[in-house]
Enzyme design. Sequence first.
Site, PDB file in Angstrom:
ATOM      1  N   ILE A 130       0.486   0.726   2.538  1.00 48.23           N
ATOM      2  CA  ILE A 130       0.812   0.580   3.952  1.00 48.23           C
ATOM      3  C   ILE A 130      -0.012   1.598   4.718  1.00 48.23           C
ATOM      4  O   ILE A 130       0.085   2.800   4.466  1.00 48.23           O
ATOM      5  CB  ILE A 130       2.318   0.835   4.211  1.00 48.23           C
ATOM      6  CG1 ILE A 130       3.180  -0.010   3.281  1.00 48.23           C
ATOM      7  CG2 ILE A 130       2.663   0.575   5.687  1.00 48.23           C
ATOM      8  CD1 ILE A 130       2.910  -1.491   3.308  1.00 48.23           C
ATOM      9  N   ALA A 175      -0.064   6.983   5.696  1.00 50.93           N
ATOM     10  CA  ALA A 175      -0.099   5.828   4.794  1.00 50.93           C
ATOM     11  C   ALA A 175       0.837   6.095   3.621  1.00 50.93           C
ATOM     12  O   ALA A 175       1.341   7.215   3.472  1.00 50.93           O
ATOM     13  CB  ALA A 175      -1.512   5.603   4.265  1.00 50.93           C
ATOM     14  N   LYS A 176       1.098   5.108   2.827  1.00 49.74           N
ATOM     15  CA  LYS A 176       1.859   5.295   1.583  1.00 49.74           C
ATOM     16  C   LYS A 176       1.691   4.032   0.758  1.00 49.74           C
ATOM     17  O   LYS A 176       1.391   2.964   1.308  1.00 49.74           O
ATOM     18  CB  LYS A 176       3.344   5.502   1.882  1.00 49.74           C
ATOM     19  CG  LYS A 176       4.082   6.245   0.795  1.00 49.74           C
ATOM     20  CD  LYS A 176       3.932   7.738   0.960  1.00 49.74           C
ATOM     21  CE  LYS A 176       4.723   8.530  -0.024  1.00 49.74           C
ATOM     22  NZ  LYS A 176       4.762   9.941   0.354  1.00 49.74           N
ATOM     23  N   GLY A 177       1.914   4.135  -0.527  1.00 50.63           N
ATOM     24  CA  GLY A 177       1.807   2.935  -1.346  1.00 50.63           C
ATOM     25  C   GLY A 177       2.190   3.218  -2.773  1.00 50.63           C
ATOM     26  O   GLY A 177       2.712   4.293  -3.086  1.00 50.63           O
ATOM     27  N   ASP A 216       2.487  11.223  -5.675  1.00 48.12           N
ATOM     28  CA  ASP A 216       3.874  11.187  -5.209  1.00 48.12           C
ATOM     29  C   ASP A 216       4.722  11.002  -6.475  1.00 48.12           C
ATOM     30  O   ASP A 216       4.251  11.338  -7.576  1.00 48.12           O
ATOM     31  CB  ASP A 216       4.074  10.051  -4.191  1.00 48.12           C
ATOM     32  CG  ASP A 216       5.432  10.129  -3.498  1.00 48.12           C
ATOM     33  OD1 ASP A 216       5.658  11.062  -2.720  1.00 48.12           O
ATOM     34  OD2 ASP A 216       6.278   9.262  -3.748  1.00 48.12           O
TER      35      ASP A 216
END
Length: 509
Positions: A130, A175-177, A216
């Site tokens: 994202i 962002a992250k994913g 993460d």
Amino acid sequence: MKAPRKERKSIFDESMEAFYRAADLIRLHPRVRLELEEPDFEHIFYITIETRDRLVPLSPDEEAHFKDLPASSVKAGEALEPLANGQFVLHRRALLKADITVREGVLRIPKRGLFRIEKGGPKKFKAYRIQYNQVRGPYKGGVRYHKDVSLDLFKALAADMTWKTAIADIPFGGAKGGVRIDPQAYSKEEIEHVTLRFIYKLKNLIGPYVDIPAPDVNTNSEIMAIMMRQYTDGARMPHAMRGVVTGKDVRIGGSEGRNKATGQGTVYCLEEWARWRGVNLQGARVLVQGFGNVGSASAEILHGMGARIVAVQDAHGTIHDERGIDIPALLAHCFANRENLRRSVAGFPGAKALPPGDFWFLDADIAIPAALGGEITAEVADRMRVKVVAEAANGPTTPDGDEILRARKIDLIPDIICNAGGVTVSYYEWLQNLRMEHWTEAEVNRRLEGAIKSNYAIIRDVALDTTKRTESHDSRPFAIGRQTDMRTAAMVLALKRIEAHYLLEGFSQ
Ligand code: NAD
């Protein structure tokens, strides 16, 4: 009559409540509000890998049927790779020089028991990236491998990164994913293949000036190295692209201090909180949930400062010692003990085991949630006996929990400043990569301390309506003319910094 079902809000909707509160307070420009309400891009895709054959333990009621099955003699070692879920990956070399008896697909391994051979094959996983907002700089955010991830969760975490990079005042967006996978059920090689496919699919969507992944939950510097290699493989100038991921090993372009940076940032926030509240961190009693990267670093640094870590909880166990747990010994138990496949605090001989449900209700000064989101619910917040909650994890407190903490006058250090140390040192890593420099740990921590403490001071000034200019910070541009809570104040800081970009740069039509 049945009571009407209460609509449960999505994780994203819950996480955006602070955004709307702060946006209303500062009368955020309507077009900026629209830009920030949803992500720029939601990438959802699938990756496939080939998995190896497995040995799966038999259930106790199946065992009787095989009680006379002779043991096979298999040279274990690397050929049988233990997984954290109790299974083994069966490498074909296990069959070399082995003397094996298989009946109905079952074999007996001496000292380990009965196992069914399960055939490997292709497997598909859902993956996400994202890209929330890039008005302040390249998208930036971690990659999570976990069985419970979703679009909803990643949207919330990507939005959080947007606010966090603004609060840390670093030139990145959010962002992250990650991948929906239970990493405990896969071998190191299979996880490597998942990582390679993940980056293969994302190759055109990320880059040192576009989108910069980082570790993460369940990803680490080894996985970052694989990502960097996959991204730069075959490039004419791979060395110029090292900044495509952060959180790398220091020997291949990582930054000194990055491993502990998130925990270190949490401790810098706690130092500021303690100074303000007149609490002595030496001897302070601390609860730490999560003993991975962030929890273990926070615990280690606080222990080194003389605080007492009285309880630690992770996904597999909870331990407690009122006199303070010996953290160096616990680190050795979790990370230097090859038998401890889950790297868990469970079974640590230096402390008592505690029922997991008791953890949050222990009497202490500081609670550090450093695991997953949604842990401090209204029920938990109602019975906690601490002075401050330092949100090292992302989104550990639900909005209901938040309200109760406020009503009970338990202080809160919100996640978007409390765990901003990681992304701040990621920025230092990126800068060092672009400049081909290597800074010392002292230099990294000197900068980090200044960045975290000055931004924390701005948030506190906004919350208490005492904005001012000092030698180290200037909170006056963020004043809202009334008092508010720390989470809203942090969002005010983020939104004012982001809004400035839109208003000064304008919108292209
Ligand atoms: P990690 O994978 O290294 O460790 C996670 C820890 O949480 C493990 O000890 C695990 O056992 C524990 N855990 C998982 N489920 C649990 C449960 N239900 N109850 C209790 N404990 C549980 O992850 P990490 O990198 O330390 O990240 C922890 C949190 O900090 C996450 O919320 C992450 O988003 C956030 N965070 C991490 C960084 C970073 O630099 N690593 C930066 C900012 C925020």
